[in-house]
Design an enzyme around this catalytic site. Structure first.
Site, PDB file in Angstrom:
ATOM      1  N   ALA A 132       3.005   4.559  13.204  1.00 39.50           N
ATOM      2  CA  ALA A 132       3.628   3.310  13.667  1.00 39.50           C
ATOM      3  C   ALA A 132       2.990   2.836  14.975  1.00 39.50           C
ATOM      4  O   ALA A 132       2.751   1.642  15.165  1.00 39.50           O
ATOM      5  CB  ALA A 132       5.121   3.517  13.862  1.00 39.50           C
ATOM      6  N   SER A 169       5.687   7.637   9.776  1.00 40.24           N
ATOM      7  CA  SER A 169       5.842   8.477  10.970  1.00 40.24           C
ATOM      8  C   SER A 169       5.594   7.687  12.263  1.00 40.24           C
ATOM      9  O   SER A 169       4.968   6.622  12.248  1.00 40.24           O
ATOM     10  CB  SER A 169       4.859   9.639  10.888  1.00 40.24           C
ATOM     11  OG  SER A 169       3.543   9.138  10.941  1.00 40.24           O
ATOM     12  N   GLU A 211      10.292   1.378  10.243  1.00 40.05           N
ATOM     13  CA  GLU A 211      11.354   2.337   9.874  1.00 40.05           C
ATOM     14  C   GLU A 211      10.743   3.724  10.005  1.00 40.05           C
ATOM     15  O   GLU A 211       9.901   4.106   9.189  1.00 40.05           O
ATOM     16  CB  GLU A 211      11.792   2.123   8.418  1.00 40.05           C
ATOM     17  CG  GLU A 211      12.178   0.713   8.053  1.00 40.05           C
ATOM     18  CD  GLU A 211      13.584   0.332   8.483  1.00 40.05           C
ATOM     19  OE1 GLU A 211      14.236   1.147   9.159  1.00 40.05           O
ATOM     20  OE2 GLU A 211      14.007  -0.774   8.157  1.00 40.05           O
ATOM     21  N   GLU A 269      10.875  16.110  14.511  1.00 38.95           N
ATOM     22  CA  GLU A 269      11.188  16.005  13.089  1.00 38.95           C
ATOM     23  C   GLU A 269      10.335  16.984  12.277  1.00 38.95           C
ATOM     24  O   GLU A 269       9.111  16.961  12.371  1.00 38.95           O
ATOM     25  CB  GLU A 269      10.910  14.577  12.617  1.00 38.95           C
ATOM     26  CG  GLU A 269      11.293  14.338  11.180  1.00 38.95           C
ATOM     27  CD  GLU A 269      10.867  12.957  10.695  1.00 38.95           C
ATOM     28  OE1 GLU A 269       9.711  12.574  10.916  1.00 38.95           O
ATOM     29  OE2 GLU A 269      11.704  12.276  10.073  1.00 38.95           O
ATOM     30  N   CYS A 288      14.257  10.846   5.708  1.00 34.91           N
ATOM     31  CA  CYS A 288      14.246  10.409   7.110  1.00 34.91           C
ATOM     32  C   CYS A 288      15.630  10.481   7.734  1.00 34.91           C
ATOM     33  O   CYS A 288      15.776  10.773   8.905  1.00 34.91           O
ATOM     34  CB  CYS A 288      13.706   8.989   7.204  1.00 34.91           C
ATOM     35  SG  CYS A 288      14.671   7.811   6.253  1.00 34.91           S
ATOM     36  N   LYS A 339       0.856  -1.191   0.000  1.00 33.88           N
ATOM     37  CA  LYS A 339       0.000   0.000   0.000  1.00 33.88           C
ATOM     38  C   LYS A 339       0.888   1.236   0.000  1.00 33.88           C
ATOM     39  O   LYS A 339       1.481   1.605   1.007  1.00 33.88           O
ATOM     40  CB  LYS A 339      -0.927   0.053   1.224  1.00 33.88           C
ATOM     41  CG  LYS A 339      -2.048   1.067   0.962  1.00 33.88           C
ATOM     42  CD  LYS A 339      -2.548   1.810   2.173  1.00 33.88           C
ATOM     43  CE  LYS A 339      -1.759   2.959   2.662  1.00 33.88           C
ATOM     44  NZ  LYS A 339      -1.664   4.157   1.776  1.00 33.88           N
TER      45      LYS A 339
HETATM   46  P1  NAD Z   1       2.713   8.547   7.540  1.00 33.30           P
HETATM   47  O1  NAD Z   1       2.957   7.771   8.775  1.00 33.30           O
HETATM   48  O2  NAD Z   1       1.726   9.656   7.573  1.00 33.30           O
HETATM   49  O3  NAD Z   1       2.207   7.594   6.361  1.00 33.30           O
HETATM   50  C1  NAD Z   1       2.986   6.486   5.917  1.00 33.30           C
HETATM   51  C2  NAD Z   1       2.045   5.446   5.325  1.00 33.30           C
HETATM   52  O4  NAD Z   1       1.207   4.940   6.353  1.00 33.30           O
HETATM   53  C3  NAD Z   1       1.127   5.954   4.219  1.00 33.30           C
HETATM   54  O5  NAD Z   1       1.060   4.985   3.195  1.00 33.30           O
HETATM   55  C4  NAD Z   1      -0.206   6.065   4.937  1.00 33.30           C
HETATM   56  O6  NAD Z   1      -1.323   5.935   4.097  1.00 33.30           O
HETATM   57  C5  NAD Z   1      -0.123   4.887   5.887  1.00 33.30           C
HETATM   58  N1  NAD Z   1      -1.036   4.965   7.042  1.00 33.30           N
HETATM   59  C6  NAD Z   1      -1.488   6.073   7.677  1.00 33.30           C
HETATM   60  N2  NAD Z   1      -2.321   5.721   8.678  1.00 33.30           N
HETATM   61  C7  NAD Z   1      -2.389   4.371   8.683  1.00 33.30           C
HETATM   62  C8  NAD Z   1      -3.086   3.428   9.475  1.00 33.30           C
HETATM   63  N3  NAD Z   1      -3.892   3.810  10.456  1.00 33.30           N
HETATM   64  N4  NAD Z   1      -2.923   2.116   9.223  1.00 33.30           N
HETATM   65  C9  NAD Z   1      -2.119   1.717   8.223  1.00 33.30           C
HETATM   66  N5  NAD Z   1      -1.442   2.566   7.416  1.00 33.30           N
HETATM   67  C10 NAD Z   1      -1.571   3.884   7.653  1.00 33.30           C
HETATM   68  O7  NAD Z   1       4.137   9.054   7.059  1.00 33.30           O
HETATM   69  P2  NAD Z   1       4.471  10.004   5.834  1.00 33.30           P
HETATM   70  O8  NAD Z   1       4.131  11.396   6.197  1.00 33.30           O
HETATM   71  O9  NAD Z   1       3.932   9.404   4.586  1.00 33.30           O
HETATM   72  O10 NAD Z   1       6.061   9.847   5.765  1.00 33.30           O
HETATM   73  C11 NAD Z   1       6.943  10.665   6.442  1.00 33.30           C
HETATM   74  C12 NAD Z   1       7.537   9.934   7.613  1.00 33.30           C
HETATM   75  O11 NAD Z   1       8.194   8.742   7.171  1.00 33.30           O
HETATM   76  C13 NAD Z   1       8.610  10.740   8.308  1.00 33.30           C
HETATM   77  O12 NAD Z   1       8.446  10.627   9.704  1.00 33.30           O
HETATM   78  C14 NAD Z   1       9.901  10.063   7.873  1.00 33.30           C
HETATM   79  O13 NAD Z   1      10.985  10.232   8.742  1.00 33.30           O
HETATM   80  C15 NAD Z   1       9.474   8.646   7.777  1.00 33.30           C
HETATM   81  N6  NAD Z   1      10.407   7.893   6.939  1.00 33.30           N
HETATM   82  C16 NAD Z   1      11.228   6.975   7.536  1.00 33.30           C
HETATM   83  C17 NAD Z   1      12.144   6.262   6.778  1.00 33.30           C
HETATM   84  C18 NAD Z   1      13.065   5.245   7.402  1.00 33.30           C
HETATM   85  O14 NAD Z   1      13.584   4.410   6.681  1.00 33.30           O
HETATM   86  N7  NAD Z   1      13.282   5.272   8.704  1.00 33.30           N
HETATM   87  C19 NAD Z   1      12.212   6.484   5.400  1.00 33.30           C
HETATM   88  C20 NAD Z   1      11.377   7.433   4.833  1.00 33.30           C
HETATM   89  C21 NAD Z   1      10.457   8.132   5.614  1.00 33.30           C
END
Ligand code: NAD
Length: 487
Positions: free
Chosen positions: A239, A235, A256, A384, A289, A181
């Site tokens: 998580a 995020s 991650e 962040e 990230c 997804k």
């Molecule tokens: P986000 O957590 O808002 O969304 C990430 C994904 O989760 C999306 O596909 C979203 O649709 C899905 N999601 C949201 N709510 C959900 C739920 N209740 N159940 C299941 N899935 C759900 O994050 P974002 O804004 O898309 O990404 C930015 C974040 O990602 C930043 O915090 C960044 O640091 C992190 N990030 C981490 C890494 C790493 O490898 N550590 C790499 C890239 C980005």
């Protein structure tokens, strides 16, 4: 052109889900918009619990055959997917840039070749994956990596296909089936990946792609009892939500997450190198990230560092990410821009000083920003931002440097610039981080463990660590006797 195909940068992209080897439309759609100019890229199928259940059922049905497929055949198909990616690098790069606003030149030359490499690497690693048998009082121990079952892979928008395939490739190599997804702000290249995988001969149902919002389709996926692994990049709050959902079924998780990584510059460092590495943190408009967003400089060199930093950063070219000369593109979405500006406004109100930048520009662009006079416990140092915003603090000695570096709830990465080898070893040993770079940044090898400490994540992926996560690792102990003689 059918009603379910959108044409983006001249490339036809199917806007429907890919479930069980078929394109499936939802009743509802959501609009995918380009951050470059706000143009509509497509109306994308908006998944619900129905599509979540259908994709898990498809992945479950396809699992026994794929799991029983020989390692050599799985590896062959993964290489064929890599071939397909390589053939379509231009298409993938152009679509990804329009969809998430990151630089076209880096998608072309760095990211998409790396996407192909993700498949090749895990195909090759699979073929050499073994643990030497060992003996316990005459009994043989044999370790095997058994496929686990359907895996839900959930990814963010900042590096969509790169991060997705970093999960898809090892999950498939391990003999699992997958439901991917992608993020709702960058859904397109995942759909192209489904086409490429099908053309490469991946059997129906082994890779499924479901589009939509996290709460509507992501949540039913991570709550599903037939899912055997969840790998999530995104995020911390999401998580935490996913971990709660997974707890009901005790589904193993790999997380991650975000970071607030430090870049430590010691007085004995090559200052030009330190400045180059610091300015590099604005890449992808800071939406990385791993970005080292907290610059910590030894007091004695901080004025000179700042002078050189400002000189270099002021030469950064901000603009259309499709132009070869652009260094920084737009941020992904009006909500993200607002969030970034909110952090900066509050920091400035709190007494921070903007050495450069400090405000939005036209469209979704935000000025590369460096803030100083920031307190260690302030929001701008602790949280962040995920935009082109760096802070600058100073330290008096090594102890203070390490204390400040470790003083957030994150622990994803750390970068350290020093001319003293022994100092590098001492400081590295004390840093809390999944990855430490010494006098370099962003050098990554897929055989290395990757992940975060503290709130930056749970678990490690990469090389054998990926197979440990995506497999049910089994140890078989065989006694030396007890065999019937069938003579
Ligand atoms: P986000 O957590 O808002 O969304 C990430 C994904 O989760 C999306 O596909 C979203 O649709 C899905 N999601 C949201 N709510 C959900 C739920 N209740 N159940 C299941 N899935 C759900 O994050 P974002 O804004 O898309 O990404 C930015 C974040 O990602 C930043 O915090 C960044 O640091 C992190 N990030 C981490 C890494 C790493 O490898 N550590 C790499 C890239 C980005």
């Amino acid at each position: 052109m059918t009603e379910h195909i959108t044409t983006v940068a001249g490339v036809a992209v199917d806007t429907r889900h890919w479930i069980g080897g078929e394109r499936v439309a939802s009743v509802e759609t959501f609009t995918d918009v380009s951050p470059i100019d706000g143009s509509t890229l497509g109306e994308i199928s908006r998944g619900t619990a129905t599509e979540a259940a259908a994709s898990v059922a498809a992945a479950r049905a396809a699992f026994p055959t794929w799991a029983a497929t020989s390692r050599a055949e799985r590896a062959r198909i993964l290489h064929a997917i890599a071939d397909g990616v390589e053939k379509r690098i231009e298409d993938l790069a152009n679509v990804e840039t329009l969809d998430n606003g990151a630089l076209l030149r880096s998608h072309r030359r760095g990211v998409m070749p790396r996407v192909a490499h993700n498949f090749r690497f895990f195909a090759d690693w699979l073929l050499k994956l073994e643990h030497e048998d060992f003996d316990t009082r005459g009994h043989t121990n044999h370790v095997s990596w058994d496929p686990a079952g359907p895996c839900v892979l959930i990814t963010p928008w900042n590096a969509p296909l790169m991060l997705a395939t970093w999960k898809v490739a090892p999950a498939l190599a391990a003999g699992n089936t997958v439901i991917l997804k992608p993020a709702e702000w960058s859904p397109l290249t995942a759909s192209l990946l489904a086409d490429i995988a099908a053309e490469a001969g991946l059997p129906a149902g082994v890779l499924n792609v479901v589009q939509g919002y996290g709460d509507e389709v992501g949540n039913p996926l991570v709550s599903h009892p037939d899912v055997r692994r969840i790998s999530f990049t995104g995020s911390v709050p999401t998580a935490q939500h996913i971990a709660r959902a997974a707890a009901a079924n005790l589904t193993p998780l790999s997380l991650e997450l975000g970071g607030k990584s430090p870049l430590l510059v010691f007085a004995d460092a090559d200052l030009d190198l330190a400045v180059d590495l610091a300015v590099e943190q604005y890449d992808n408009a800071g939406q990385v990230c791993l970005a080292a967003t907290r610059i910590l400089v030894e007091e004695t060199v901080s004025d000179e560092f700042t002078r050189r930093f400002v000189e270099k950063a002021s030469r950064l070219r901000q603009g259309d990410p499709r132009d070869e000369g652009t260094d920084l593109g737009p941020t992904i979405h009006p909500r993200q821009l607002e969030k970034i500006d909110g952090f900066v406004r509050r920091a400035l109100d709190d007494g921070a000083r903007a050495v450069i930048g400090g405000k939005p520009k036209d469209g979704l662009y935000y000025e590369p920003t460096l803030l100083t006079d920031v307190a260690q416990d302030s929001e701008i140092v602790q949280e962040e931002v995920f935009g082109p915003v760096l802070t600058l603090q100073t330290f008096g000695d090594e102890d203070e440097a390490v204390r400040r570096a470790n003083d957030t709830r994150f622990g994803l990465a750390a970068t350290l610039v020093t001319g003293d080898h022994e100092r590098a070893e001492r400081v590295t040993a004390r840093l809390v981080a999944g990855t430490v770079w010494v006098n370099c940044f962003f050098v990554r090898d897929l055989q290395a463990p990757f992940g975060g400490s503290r709130h930056s994540g749970v678990g490690r992926e990469g090389g054998t660590w990926s197979f440990d996560f995506y497999c049910d690792v089994k140890n078989t102990v065989t006694a030396p006797n007890g065999w019937q003689d069938h003579g």
